[in-house]
Design an enzyme around this catalytic site. Structure first.
Site, PDB file in Angstrom:
ATOM      1  N   TYR A 116       0.864  -1.182   0.000  1.00  0.00           N
ATOM      2  CA  TYR A 116       0.000   0.000   0.000  1.00  0.00           C
ATOM      3  C   TYR A 116       0.897   1.228   0.000  1.00  0.00           C
ATOM      4  O   TYR A 116       1.865   1.308   0.752  1.00  0.00           O
ATOM      5  CB  TYR A 116      -0.889   0.008   1.255  1.00  0.00           C
ATOM      6  CG  TYR A 116      -1.748   1.237   1.343  1.00  0.00           C
ATOM      7  CD1 TYR A 116      -3.042   1.253   0.821  1.00  0.00           C
ATOM      8  CD2 TYR A 116      -1.257   2.413   1.931  1.00  0.00           C
ATOM      9  CE1 TYR A 116      -3.821   2.396   0.886  1.00  0.00           C
ATOM     10  CE2 TYR A 116      -2.032   3.559   1.980  1.00  0.00           C
ATOM     11  CZ  TYR A 116      -3.307   3.540   1.463  1.00  0.00           C
ATOM     12  OH  TYR A 116      -4.077   4.668   1.514  1.00  0.00           O
TER      13      TYR A 116
ATOM     14  N   GLU B  95      -3.640   7.491  -4.024  1.00  0.00           N
ATOM     15  CA  GLU B  95      -3.592   6.227  -3.285  1.00  0.00           C
ATOM     16  C   GLU B  95      -3.300   5.086  -4.247  1.00  0.00           C
ATOM     17  O   GLU B  95      -4.054   4.871  -5.195  1.00  0.00           O
ATOM     18  CB  GLU B  95      -4.935   5.998  -2.583  1.00  0.00           C
ATOM     19  CG  GLU B  95      -4.938   4.758  -1.726  1.00  0.00           C
ATOM     20  CD  GLU B  95      -6.297   4.509  -1.075  1.00  0.00           C
ATOM     21  OE1 GLU B  95      -7.304   4.348  -1.799  1.00  0.00           O
ATOM     22  OE2 GLU B  95      -6.333   4.471   0.171  1.00  0.00           O
TER      23      GLU B  95
END
Ligand code: ADP
Ligand code: MG
Length: 389
Positions: free
Chosen positions: A109, A197
């Site tokens: 991530y 993101e």
């Protein structure tokens, strides 16, 4: 403002960030054509909606034939995709993105957000990327690392190496990670993004390992759109509340809420105060619509029309403290709205400020049944009483 995954990937690609080869399709035939064009022997068909959580909801499918690409695209396009981020009504899939499937070794991530506390862009990263990131954040917050970027200096190599090391990237992947993070940061700054993101960032390939962005979500600062033409062009109005889109077209700000009192106000501060006053009296606002400064009668009529498009609205509270605005124009707008829209719900009107006497006189002489209020508290109390019947 948000954009689709494929737009984010195209944007990142233009900054030299590695993304899968792919193409967008609006129909199943086009999807098959795209798969043919990009080549390979395994493809991913991905529903393009402005929400994540698609993988778990059936919006991301890996297939290994062109026929399957077409079939999967056909099944996705036109459906309501419900994910944990869309709310129960879901979003309609208007287009799909077809890309070559990668051999994934590991998922990470990598997020860039503006941290309100430090008022700086901050990197948030984790070795535990993929579809379970929300659970990671809850159950094992120590697996999430943060790095704050100084806006005057920018993102430095050592910071990228620190983040990369913390999530377990090393060797040949290290320079790739540094380049990738710096490119994303540069892209974010150039485009006035609020958030970037990447989930997952993945190690892909067989033998020759490479970092690749497999999913990307971007959002941008609405107040900077005036200087971001290319970003503005990526706007997909179908993903936004139609009433909010219509309102912005008339220079009005509309925010949908879930109660039954429609609110027409001027200025964000007065809007907040009106919502508080309604809540204090035990009511629930259906929305707030900010007509801004210098609202013409036409603007006020449009405001009434937009508010009434919400079937839950049982009364409208008009709360204007006119500075640049003029109460007489507001009053004329309300009369115009009553006549042209045949408004059936009660209108509670509180006017103060510039030309207030004239405004009140216009309302009183109109022969229409406005409920007038002396001040904000009185207006909120009357609105709540009206919807309670
Ligand atoms: P969402 O976040 O909306 O669920 P993603 O794009 O992250 O959608 O896809 C979900 C999962 O599908 C990813 O975590 C990854 O495991 C897999 N995936 C996505 N893109 C690819 C790709 N190009 N090749 C292989 N697997 C992929
Ligand atoms: Mg994802």
């Amino acid at each position: 403002m948000n954009i689709h995954e494929y737009q984010a990937k195209e944007l990142l690609k233009s900054y030299g960030v590695p993304v899968p080869v792919g193409g967008v399709a609006y129909s199943d035939q086009q999807a098959a054509q795209v798969a043919e064009e990009i080549g390979g022997n395994k493809w991913v068909v991905k529903a393009q909606i402005h929400a994540g959580g698609r993988g778990k909801a059936g919006g991301v499918k890996v297939v290994d034939s062109i026929a399957e690409v077409q079939k999967t695209a056909d099944a996705m396009i036109g459906t309501h995709l419900v994910t944990h981020q869309t709310g129960p009504e879901g979003s309609i899939v208007q287009r799909v993105w077809i890309e070559q499937a990668s051999d994934i070794k590991k998922e990470f991530y990598l997020g860039f957000v503006i941290d309100r506390g430090s008022q700086r862009i901050t990197i948030i990263a984790s070795s535990e990327g993929g579809m379970e990131i929300e659970e990671v954040a809850k159950a094992t917050p120590e697996k999430i690392v943060k790095e704050v970027i100084d806006p005057a200096i920018g993102l430095l190599d050592f910071q990228c190496r620190k983040v990369a090391t913390a999530i377990g990237l090393k060797g040949k992947l290290m320079p790739q990670a540094v380049k990738l993070m710096k490119s994303i940061y540069r892209c974010m700054r150039d485009k006035d993004a609020l958030q970037a993101e990447i989930n997952p960032l993945a190690i892909v390939g067989n033998g020759d390992d490479k970092l690749m962005v497999l999913d990307a979500k971007f959002s941008f600062d609405d107040n900077a759109l005036y200087r971001q033409k290319a970003v503005t062009e990526m706007r997909d109005l179908a993903e936004e509340d139609p009433k909010e889109v219509e309102a912005s077209g008339h220079g009005l700000n509309y925010i949908a809420l879930d109660g039954n009192i429609g609110c027409i106000v001027n200025g964000a501060g007065l809007a907040m105060a009106s919502l508080d006053a309604i809540t204090l009296h035990g009511g629930r606002p259906a929305n707030f619509l900010d007509v801004g400064g210098g609202a013409s009668p036409e603007k006020v009529t449009n405001a009434c029309r937009i508010v009434l498009e919400d079937p839950n609205v049982k009364c409208i509270l008009v709360n204007i403290f006119a500075g640049i605005n003029r109460c007489d124009w507001i009053a004329k707008g309300l009369i115009q709205a009553c006549n042209s829209l045949q408004i059936k719900v009660p209108l509670i009107v509180r006017l103060a400020g510039t030309n207030v006497e004239e405004g009140r006189k216009i309302l009183a002489e109109s022969g229409l049944s406005f409920i007038t209020a002396e001040n904000l508290d009185d207006a909120a109390a009357k609105a709540v009483k009206t919807v309670r019947g």
